[in-house]
Scaffold this motif. Sequence first.
Motif, PDB file in Angstrom:
ATOM      1  N   LEU A 178       0.819  -1.213   0.000  1.00  0.00           N
ATOM      2  CA  LEU A 178       0.000   0.000   0.000  1.00  0.00           C
ATOM      3  C   LEU A 178       0.852   1.262   0.000  1.00  0.00           C
ATOM      4  CD1 LEU A 178      -2.865  -1.081   2.434  1.00  0.00           C
ATOM      5  CD2 LEU A 178      -2.928  -0.932  -0.067  1.00  0.00           C
ATOM      6  N   VAL A 179       1.997   1.217   0.683  1.00  0.00           N
ATOM      7  CA  VAL A 179       2.909   2.367   0.676  1.00  0.00           C
ATOM      8  C   VAL A 179       3.434   2.597  -0.742  1.00  0.00           C
ATOM      9  CG1 VAL A 179       5.172   3.179   1.486  1.00  0.00           C
ATOM     10  CG2 VAL A 179       3.532   2.224   3.111  1.00  0.00           C
ATOM     11  N   TYR A 239      11.654   5.172   1.440  1.00  0.00           N
ATOM     12  CA  TYR A 239      11.225   3.767   1.458  1.00  0.00           C
ATOM     13  C   TYR A 239      12.380   2.867   1.028  1.00  0.00           C
ATOM     14  CZ  TYR A 239       8.663  -0.494   0.344  1.00  0.00           C
ATOM     15  OH  TYR A 239       8.246  -1.798   0.287  1.00  0.00           O
ATOM     16  N   PHE A 240      13.029   3.226  -0.068  1.00  0.00           N
ATOM     17  CA  PHE A 240      14.094   2.369  -0.587  1.00  0.00           C
ATOM     18  C   PHE A 240      15.399   2.498   0.195  1.00  0.00           C
ATOM     19  CE2 PHE A 240      11.068   2.040  -4.068  1.00  0.00           C
ATOM     20  CZ  PHE A 240      11.013   0.656  -4.151  1.00  0.00           C
ATOM     21  N   ILE A 241      15.605   3.601   0.889  1.00  0.00           N
ATOM     22  CA  ILE A 241      16.729   3.664   1.832  1.00  0.00           C
ATOM     23  C   ILE A 241      16.483   2.645   2.944  1.00  0.00           C
ATOM     24  CG2 ILE A 241      17.821   5.064   3.634  1.00  0.00           C
ATOM     25  CD1 ILE A 241      17.561   7.465   1.712  1.00  0.00           C
ATOM     26  N   GLY A 242      15.247   2.594   3.432  1.00  0.00           N
ATOM     27  CA  GLY A 242      14.895   1.595   4.439  1.00  0.00           C
ATOM     28  C   GLY A 242      15.063   0.182   3.923  1.00  0.00           C
ATOM     29  N   ALA A 243      14.672  -0.051   2.677  1.00  0.00           N
ATOM     30  CA  ALA A 243      14.835  -1.378   2.074  1.00  0.00           C
ATOM     31  C   ALA A 243      16.315  -1.732   1.965  1.00  0.00           C
ATOM     32  CB  ALA A 243      14.175  -1.417   0.704  1.00  0.00           C
ATOM     33  N   LEU A 247      17.543   5.303  -6.791  1.00  0.00           N
ATOM     34  CA  LEU A 247      18.141   6.325  -7.641  1.00  0.00           C
ATOM     35  C   LEU A 247      17.131   6.899  -8.634  1.00  0.00           C
ATOM     36  CD1 LEU A 247      21.678   4.793  -8.271  1.00  0.00           C
ATOM     37  CD2 LEU A 247      21.041   6.671  -6.723  1.00  0.00           C
ATOM     38  N   THR A 248      16.201   6.091  -9.075  1.00  0.00           N
ATOM     39  CA  THR A 248      15.132   6.602  -9.935  1.00  0.00           C
ATOM     40  C   THR A 248      14.252   7.570  -9.151  1.00  0.00           C
ATOM     41  OG1 THR A 248      15.181   4.527 -11.172  1.00  0.00           O
ATOM     42  CG2 THR A 248      13.269   5.947 -11.509  1.00  0.00           C
ATOM     43  N   GLY A 249      14.026   7.261  -7.877  1.00  0.00           N
ATOM     44  CA  GLY A 249      13.290   8.183  -7.011  1.00  0.00           C
ATOM     45  C   GLY A 249      14.036   9.494  -6.821  1.00  0.00           C
TER      46      GLY A 249
END
Length: 115
Positions: free
Chosen positions: A49-50, A78-82, A102-104
């Motif tokens: 959902l995020v 989110y992806f730093i957390g991942a 990096l796309t973010g």
Amino acid sequence: MFIAFAVVGILLALALTASAFADITRAEQVVASLSKLGVPDSWFLPLGLVKIAGALGLVIGLWVPFLGVAAAIGVVLYFIGALITHLRVKDYAVAPVVGLMLTGVAALVLRLASA
């Protein structure tokens, strides 16, 4: 710069939507990967959902600049957390995570440059 943001933002939104679908439907590969990382089963739906929220924010951000910026920041966080989650368990297969992060970052920079 706006056209570049639109292209990057929409492509990232599509990738996030596909990833969210895999999370929510508990695709076999996702279940194996997240289980290896120690992510509880109860987190699959919220994580999906995020990602959907990020995808929607990027798309709506085409018309509402501050929302596009906020969504891009959220996706990057989110992806730093991942990435941290992968590294915590010494899983170095992080290319997809880094690519999406990096796309973010690119989406964020382009949205800021076009606002």
